[in-house]
Design a protein around this motif. Structure first.
Motif, mmCIF file in Angstrom:
data_model
loop_
_atom_site.group_PDB
_atom_site.id
_atom_site.type_symbol
_atom_site.label_atom_id
_atom_site.label_comp_id
_atom_site.label_asym_id
_atom_site.label_seq_id
_atom_site.Cartn_x
_atom_site.Cartn_y
_atom_site.Cartn_z
ATOM 1 N N TYR A 164 0.821 -1.193 0.085
ATOM 2 C CA TYR A 164 -0.071 -0.133 0.221
ATOM 3 C C TYR A 164 0.894 1.150 0.020
ATOM 4 O O TYR A 164 0.472 2.311 -0.659
ATOM 5 C CB TYR A 164 -0.918 -0.057 1.104
ATOM 6 C CG TYR A 164 -1.802 -1.126 1.250
ATOM 7 C CD1 TYR A 164 -3.165 -1.054 0.417
ATOM 8 C CD2 TYR A 164 -1.651 -2.235 2.106
ATOM 9 C CE1 TYR A 164 -3.733 -2.008 0.385
ATOM 10 C CE2 TYR A 164 -2.847 -3.130 2.005
ATOM 11 C CZ TYR A 164 -3.656 -3.292 1.448
ATOM 12 O OH TYR A 164 -4.940 -4.220 1.270
ATOM 13 N N ILE A 165 1.929 1.266 0.834
ATOM 14 C CA ILE A 165 2.998 2.378 0.850
ATOM 15 C C ILE A 165 3.531 2.685 -0.485
ATOM 16 O O ILE A 165 3.344 3.864 -1.124
ATOM 17 C CB ILE A 165 4.020 2.111 1.880
ATOM 18 C CG1 ILE A 165 3.586 2.013 3.379
ATOM 19 C CG2 ILE A 165 5.075 3.270 1.915
ATOM 20 C CD1 ILE A 165 4.235 1.395 4.195
ATOM 21 N N LEU A 166 3.834 1.511 -1.243
ATOM 22 C CA LEU A 166 4.472 1.864 -2.614
ATOM 23 C C LEU A 166 3.304 2.126 -3.675
ATOM 24 O O LEU A 166 3.830 2.701 -4.864
ATOM 25 C CB LEU A 166 5.332 0.583 -2.972
ATOM 26 C CG LEU A 166 6.514 0.209 -2.214
ATOM 27 C CD1 LEU A 166 6.953 -1.231 -2.621
ATOM 28 C CD2 LEU A 166 7.812 1.226 -2.521
ATOM 29 N N GLN A 216 -8.016 1.404 4.165
ATOM 30 C CA GLN A 216 -9.167 1.989 3.793
ATOM 31 C C GLN A 216 -9.588 3.326 4.730
ATOM 32 O O GLN A 216 -10.039 4.296 4.159
ATOM 33 C CB GLN A 216 -10.484 1.361 3.532
ATOM 34 C CG GLN A 216 -10.390 0.212 2.403
ATOM 35 C CD GLN A 216 -11.498 -0.623 2.496
ATOM 36 O OE1 GLN A 216 -12.589 -0.829 3.206
ATOM 37 N NE2 GLN A 216 -11.338 -1.748 1.572
ATOM 38 N N THR A 217 -9.506 3.074 6.016
ATOM 39 C CA THR A 217 -9.817 4.017 7.012
ATOM 40 C C THR A 217 -8.886 5.040 7.255
ATOM 41 O O THR A 217 -9.032 6.319 7.210
ATOM 42 C CB THR A 217 -9.996 3.311 8.394
ATOM 43 O OG1 THR A 217 -10.980 2.258 8.260
ATOM 44 C CG2 THR A 217 -10.389 4.444 9.151
ATOM 45 N N TYR A 218 -7.430 4.941 7.222
ATOM 46 C CA TYR A 218 -6.525 5.731 7.458
ATOM 47 C C TYR A 218 -5.436 6.038 6.121
ATOM 48 O O TYR A 218 -5.093 6.983 6.059
ATOM 49 C CB TYR A 218 -5.595 5.434 8.742
ATOM 50 C CG TYR A 218 -6.455 5.269 9.808
ATOM 51 C CD1 TYR A 218 -6.419 6.315 10.663
ATOM 52 C CD2 TYR A 218 -6.882 3.976 10.273
ATOM 53 C CE1 TYR A 218 -7.228 6.248 11.839
ATOM 54 C CE2 TYR A 218 -7.277 3.666 11.698
ATOM 55 C CZ TYR A 218 -7.566 4.905 12.293
ATOM 56 O OH TYR A 218 -8.428 4.845 13.476
ATOM 57 N N GLY A 219 -5.228 4.867 5.599
ATOM 58 C CA GLY A 219 -4.285 4.925 4.356
ATOM 59 C C GLY A 219 -2.832 4.671 4.911
ATOM 60 O O GLY A 219 -2.403 5.667 5.650
ATOM 61 N N SER A 246 -0.385 7.644 4.051
ATOM 62 C CA SER A 246 -0.841 8.923 4.500
ATOM 63 C C SER A 246 0.015 9.300 5.854
ATOM 64 O O SER A 246 0.277 10.448 6.049
ATOM 65 C CB SER A 246 -2.163 9.019 4.955
ATOM 66 O OG SER A 246 -2.348 7.987 6.212
ATOM 67 N N GLY A 247 0.836 8.280 6.255
ATOM 68 C CA GLY A 247 1.418 8.594 7.681
ATOM 69 C C GLY A 247 0.671 8.510 8.745
ATOM 70 O O GLY A 247 1.350 8.451 10.087
ATOM 71 N N ASN A 248 -0.384 8.313 8.640
ATOM 72 C CA ASN A 248 -1.416 8.024 9.959
ATOM 73 C C ASN A 248 -1.127 6.829 10.794
ATOM 74 O O ASN A 248 -1.549 6.621 11.750
ATOM 75 C CB ASN A 248 -2.821 8.295 9.576
ATOM 76 C CG ASN A 248 -3.177 9.787 9.152
ATOM 77 O OD1 ASN A 248 -2.547 10.923 9.460
ATOM 78 N ND2 ASN A 248 -4.203 10.034 8.243
ATOM 79 N N LEU A 249 -0.693 6.062 10.031
ATOM 80 C CA LEU A 249 -0.124 4.515 10.381
ATOM 81 C C LEU A 249 1.216 4.389 10.527
ATOM 82 O O LEU A 249 1.987 4.729 9.743
ATOM 83 C CB LEU A 249 -0.861 3.459 9.619
ATOM 84 C CG LEU A 249 -2.416 3.451 9.637
ATOM 85 C CD1 LEU A 249 -2.750 2.467 8.412
ATOM 86 C CD2 LEU A 249 -3.120 2.832 11.037
#
Length: 699
Positions: free
Chosen positions: A155-157, A540-543, A546-549
């Motif tokens: 997901y990051i890539l 799906q909630t944070y991504g 996005s850096g939120n995780l």
């Protein structure tokens, strides 16, 4: 009332009393054997004297549950609770590991819950059931670690390469196939690790979990020191992690000269002041703790300062373009992370190769037995006692082939776009690397209770990327292929390390290995499905991009694999130095794996192992009476297990509070060095004094 009437009343009363007494005596007589048996069973629920030491010539280990008796193990109760624990802890571990960046070990909390549930339900002879609950539920931690270390990198890539796609099905298959492969690869080594090497490896986590299960089953005096230590250790670690009354680590930077030494010479000293890590060191023992710590000091006090001295003004970014600082501009921690730790990875890899070579006879015998069974030979499980029965090697061989074939089809159709060459190379890499590092994972867990799976997976990703690029698979497609291969290998190694703990617990307590092995597959599938769902929900909630995780391990994997798939190299020189060092250590009869683990694991987590090991030596040598020393050593093991159990539970609570936004910490700009670390040092010395004093107390 006449005399005759009074006599009749008294006689009737006495007769009723006599009847009650005689009935009670009759009941006692009828049930005496049963009560005597239950009392003896309760007395026998304790680990034998030789549970944690090497056996003498001709001596055998007799587990708590006798081999010639049948006990409740697999039933609706244990399987239902095991599945429930697998689901709950898989979701919790994945959620917290990705959101907070903190992965907790589930085995001890699950054991505590299993004991509590069986006690509340008043189940008799629940020890075997609790082992099965713990074994099924513990799949959660193994599968979660394997999945979240690698697969979120997709997901990051994806934010940089939109052509990268993933799905629940891919995540589930990578986790499930890897977990099943890890179980199948480990089973042939069960007898070697848990029986043949009895007393030679400390098995710290297995020791703590076993003490929880035994104390919960027996209660009384044996549970008291464990409970007291669990409460004190849990409260202590909760104060550090949640309230922040003192610092988690004590470092040389709390003093002015320490700051100058760290800035100029890149020399630092650190020690984690947690109760759980101290207890871990006690169980590991002084011998292995010293080897591990020597490896850590070698990296932190020789390699890190040496690299700063030699390459002070040089930017070493040949294998990582993200590095833009010179070595001299980095802190000691950054030098360790970017360079020195790679020496530990190379050492771990070479120690694994050496271990395979040394274990070749065991591997050959296992393969030979499987070959004979495939030809229709006698079933080995019918020739051994209950507590040594494994799944038939015929089933293991067929199962391994089937899983590798399923993995090959998954690679061919779902990952490699139908390219046969890529799929063949991929499955060969996965099979060889997973099998090679299985013994490394088991050894690491047996020695220090910590699986260096992230380092081994990083090595896998690098090898896989280099080889896949060599055969023509590059770019985004190569990244997906390498990460999926890494996900399978990572989960396999994580499962192998976790499972050897379960099997050692079963060996000490006397469960049937075949039942543990069989139901471990169900726990793996349940955990893989749960992790896949939670991971997709979080994205799906944070991504992830996005850096939120936090997902620190997956971010590191993505950072490494991106340049590799675009033609940039890897730190082969550092890997080679670690490999050469492992060979030299082996020649001098120094345990290379323990030393290499020290080079890979941060310094602050290695020093407490020596402190705990020293406490072990101290309390078992102070008296001239050998029996007194032995009794103190056993109490120390219970106390150390309580520290680990309490710390594990409070770690989960602290992480949940942090995730929920509850912030009670008093830490701030005014509560920094030297105050917080001096307070931590004082608290740590008090904890050590409490530990030693409690070993001398009779319960």
């Amino acid at each position: 009332m006449s005399l005759s009437m009074r006599f009749k009343v008294v006689w009737n009363a006495k007769r009723r009393q006599l009847f009650c007494i005689s009935s009670g005596l009759l009941y006692l007589c009828e049930n005496f054997n049963k009560m005597e048996k239950e009392t003896k069973d309760l007395e026998q629920i304790q680990l034998p004297e030789n549970a944690f030491r090497e056996l003498k010539a001709g001596e055998d280990y007799e587990p708590v549950m006798k081999a010639n008796r049948v006990y409740p193990e697999v039933n609706v109760w244990s399987v239902t609770w095991g599945i429930l624990m697998a689901v709950l802890f898989s979701a919790a571990a994945a959620y917290l590991g990705l959101k907070v960046g903190q992965v907790f070990e589930a085995a001890i909390p699950i054991a505590i819950i299993a004991v509590g549930a069986s006690t509340a339900a008043k189940r008799k002879n629940a020890l075997g059931e609790n082992v099965i609950i713990q074994s099924i539920g513990a799949c959660s931690g193994a599968v979660v670690a394997g999945a979240i270390f690698t697969l979120p990198a997709l997901y990051i890539l994806q934010a940089k390469y939109p052509e990268i796609t993933t799905s629940f099905f891919k995540i589930f298959l990578a986790s499930a196939l890897g977990g099943v492969l890890g179980i199948l690869f480990l089973i042939p080594f069960r007898k070697y690790f848990v029986k043949d090497m009895h007393g030679k490896y400390p098995f710290p986590e297995a020791t703590a979990t076993t003490q929880v299960l035994v104390s919960g089953a027996k209660g009384g005096g044996q549970a008291k020191p464990l409970l007291i230590a669990g409460l004190i250790g849990g409260l202590y670690d909760f104060i550090v992690a949640t309230l922040g009354w003192w610092n988690e680590n004590v470092t040389s930077r709390m003093l002015g000269w320490g700051v100058a030494l760290a800035d100029k010479a890149k020399v630092v000293f650190k020690v984690n002041t947690g109760a759980a890590v101290l207890g871990l060191g006690y169980i590991v023992g002084l011998k292995y703790a010293l080897y591990i710590c020597f490896g850590s000091l070698f990296v932190w006090w020789i390699v890190v300062p040496g690299m700063s001295l030699l390459y002070h003004d040089t930017v070493l970014n040949l294998w990582n373009p993200a590095i833009v600082q010179s070595v001299g501009q980095m802190s000691a921690e950054e030098i360790f992370k970017n360079y020195a730790r790679s020496i530990g990875i190379g050492g771990i890899a070479m120690a694994g190769i050496i271990g395979i070579i040394r274990s070749w006879g065991i591997i050959r015998d296992a393969v030979g037995l499987a070959g004979r069974e495939l030809k229709g030979g006698a079933n080995a499980t019918q020739q051994v006692e209950r507590t040594q029965q494994d799944i038939s090697f015929k089933i293991i061989a067929i199962g391994t082939i089937a899983v590798l074939l399923a993995t090959f089809i998954f690679f061919l159709t779902g990952i490699m776009q139908g390219n046969l060459l890529f799929a063949v190379v991929g499955i060969l890499l996965v099979a060889v690397i997973a099998f090679l590092f299985t013994t490394v994972a088991a050894n690491a867990i047996a020695i220090v209770g910590s699986n260096p799976v992230s380092g081994m997976t990083l090595m896998t990703l690098i090898f896989a990327s280099v080889i896949m690029v060599a055969v023509g698979l590059k770019g985004a497609g190569g990244m997906v292929a390498s990460l999926m291969m890494g996900g399978v290998v990572c989960t396999a190694l994580s499962m192998a390390g976790s499972f050897i703990t379960d099997l050692k617990i079963g060996y000490w307590l006397g469960t049937t290995p075949r039942k543990q092995e069989t139901w471990k597959f169900l726990g793996t599938l349940v955990s893989a499905a749960t992790v896949g769902g939670v991971m997709m929900l979080l994205n799906q909630t944070y991504g992830f991009a996005s850096g939120n995780l936090a997902a620190p391990q997956a971010n590191a994997m993505a950072a490494v694999i991106d340049p590799l798939m675009n033609g940039v190299g890897a730190p082969w020189v550092l890997y080679g130095i670690g490999a050469l060092l492992a060979i030299i250590l082996t020649l001098f009869k120094v345990p290379a794996l323990a030393f290499a683990l020290g080079m890979f694991i941060p310094l602050e987590l290695n020093v407490p192992l020596v402190i705990g090991g020293f406490i072990n030596w101290f309390v078992t040598t102070r008296s001239k009476d050998a029996q007194v020393n032995e009794a103190r050593g056993e109490r120390g093991t219970l106390i150390a297990s309580g520290f680990i159990a309490g710390g594990a539970l409070m770690g989960v609570v602290s992480a949940l509070l942090k995730f929920g936004g509850v912030e009670w910490s008093i830490a701030g700009s005014w509560w920094q060095n030297p105050l917080s670390e001096l307070c931590a040092l004082a608290a740590y010395l008090c904890l050590i004094g409490f530990f030693i004093r409690l070993t001398k107390k009779s319960f």
